[in-house]
Motif scaffolding. Structure first.
Motif, short mmCIF file in Angstrom:
data_model
loop_
_atom_site.label_atom_id
_atom_site.label_comp_id
_atom_site.label_asym_id
_atom_site.label_seq_id
_atom_site.Cartn_x
_atom_site.Cartn_y
_atom_site.Cartn_z
N ASP A 56 0.95 -1.17 0.04
CA ASP A 56 0.03 -0.10 -0.11
C ASP A 56 0.82 1.11 0.01
OD1 ASP A 56 -1.98 1.69 0.14
OD2 ASP A 56 -2.54 1.40 2.13
N ARG A 57 0.97 1.86 -1.13
CA ARG A 57 1.87 3.03 -1.22
C ARG A 57 1.14 4.18 -2.01
NH1 ARG A 57 7.28 0.89 -1.02
NH2 ARG A 57 8.23 2.81 -2.21
N ARG A 104 2.43 1.86 -8.88
CA ARG A 104 2.25 2.79 -7.42
C ARG A 104 2.87 1.76 -6.47
NH1 ARG A 104 -1.71 3.22 -3.02
NH2 ARG A 104 -3.30 1.49 -4.21
N PRO A 157 6.14 5.57 0.24
CA PRO A 157 5.70 4.63 1.16
C PRO A 157 4.42 5.42 1.90
CG PRO A 157 7.85 4.53 1.55
CD PRO A 157 7.68 5.72 0.62
N SER A 158 3.28 4.66 2.19
CA SER A 158 2.32 5.42 2.92
C SER A 158 2.48 5.35 4.28
CB SER A 158 0.84 5.07 2.33
OG SER A 158 1.09 3.53 2.59
#
Length: 400
Positions: free
Chosen positions: A34-35, A155, A161-162
């Motif tokens: 998840d980025r 993505r 990075p998120s």
């Protein structure tokens, strides 16, 4: 204890190790990282090797043409000496569907020392590099993608990075997804989920995805690769003889200093049918002995290992019950329960009945026979046969 009881205990101990010490291979939670979206969407060239794929192209190619990607993207389909009109069909689908621009190239028969798919990729990548793309998406002709598949792959590879996550903070050089294979026929239900399960057991996804890991693997149906990482690793020239090209490719990228990631797909599906056991048998046996480096010793060890790990639990349970050997029955039964439990997440991922889990020993015997047949065909000089081509001694090309 009796000899049967000892066999059951050893098998149970092996399952204890597999459950906890083999990278939790049985879990199915390795999905695309998840980025956040990248500040600028990089350019991508999609390279599709295709040999006699007219039957599946109408399902797969339109999904690539329809990719909703914010950056520049193009498709290069390599018609690998097809005799079923694959190239003409691809052009027709492009004209009818529109979407991403499509080029079709026909390189001719492979030169000595090249496997067919890598020969096709060589020419497709060479054509794509004229536009200097930043990423290459290597995807098989039987793979269908959801409209946002390319966007999500890029993505995951290139986005920041998120939520402050540090894993893969510098991005990935290779992001690969194990496409969800078709599971419709009875034999597909028995064999296909186990194929992915066994692959994960050999190459635990968590180990592949760790920074500075020594385990390398990829799924050849869907590989997003940075173009500069491919050049550093001399892809595909450095792996030109590989039959198990996806794992060999990942190893080459990793040795070149690249960071790799592998997981299960949610937006990528194979549309190729394997309706009968002979179709699945050919799929597995064509490369099984190559996986064992064509070593009779490794083959013998594999046979013993599969029998001990997968066949011994139900066999010792039954033998223990018949002989009144409680230790054998107890250890064999527990080992069988643990085995079935580790298989259930994969069955859930494939939306199959969990009642198939106790049948895993039967499926393992099928894979054992396929592997032995692969060795027999190799020693008969038939090697890895696929789509009319035979590679008598397939192996990774030597390092320069």
């Amino acid at each position: 204890m009796s000899a049967v009881a000892w066999i059951a205990v050893v098998s149970l101990s092996a399952w204890g190790w597999l459950l906890l010490g083999q990278g939790f291979f049985w879990r199915t939670d390795q999905r695309l990282p998840d980025r956040a979206e990248p500040a600028r969407w990089p350019s991508v060239a999609v390279v599709v090797p295709a040999r006699n794929e007219a039957a599946v192209l109408p399902e797969s190619l339109p999904s690539l043409l329809a990719q909703d990607y914010p950056g520049e993207a193009e498709i290069v389909l390599v018609d690998d000496c097809s005799d079923d009109g694959t190239g003409e069909l691809a052009r027709s689908l492009s004209a009818r569907c529109g979407g991403l621009p499509l080029s079709v190239v026909t390189p001719g028969e492979p030169e000595p020392g090249w496997t067919g798919k890598l020969w096709a990729l060589r020419h497709g990548i060479a054509l794509a590099r004229r536009q200097k793309p930043e990423f290459l998406l290597l995807t098989d002709a039987d793979i269908a993608h959801e409209p946002d598949s390319l966007r999500e792959l890029v993505r995951a590879a290139a986005g920041p990075p998120s939520d402050g996550a540090e894993d893969g903070a510098g991005g990935f050089d290779l992001v690969s997804q194990m496409a969800r294979l078709r599971v419709t026929s009875t034999w597909e239900r028995l064999v296909v989920p186990a194929f992915v399960y066994f692959f994960g057991q050999l190459y635990p996804f968590r180990w592949v995805n760790r920074a500075r890991s020594r385990t390398a693997a990829a799924a050849g149906g869907c590989v997003l690769l940075r173009a500069d990482a491919a050049e550093r690793a001399r892809i595909p020239e450095s792996i030109r003889q590989a039959v198990i090209d996806d794992v060999t490719l990942a190893g080459a990228v990793q040795r070149g200093g690249g960071r790799i990631w592998l997981g299960l797909a949610d937006r990528v599906d194979s549309v190729r049918p394997y309706p009968g056991l002979p179709d699945l048998w050919r799929m597995v046996s064509r490369s099984a002995y190559a996986q064992l480096r064509h070593s009779p010793l490794l083959l013998a060890a594999t046979v013993v290992g599969l029998l001990l790990v997968y066949v011994a639990p139900p066999a010792t349970l039954v033998a223990g019950l018949m002989a009144g050997d409680s230790a054998a029955a107890w250890a064999g039964g527990v080992a069988w329960v643990v085995m079935a439990g580790t298989y259930m997440p994969m069955l859930g991922y494939y939306r199959q009945s969990l009642w198939l889990a106790p049948l895993l020993p039967f499926t393992a015997v099928l894979y054992l026979l396929m592997t032995v047949d692969s060795a027999v065909q190799h020693h008969r000089g038939r090697g890895a046969a696929w789509k009319g081509r035979t590679y008598a001694r397939p192996e990774a090309a030597p390092e320069p």
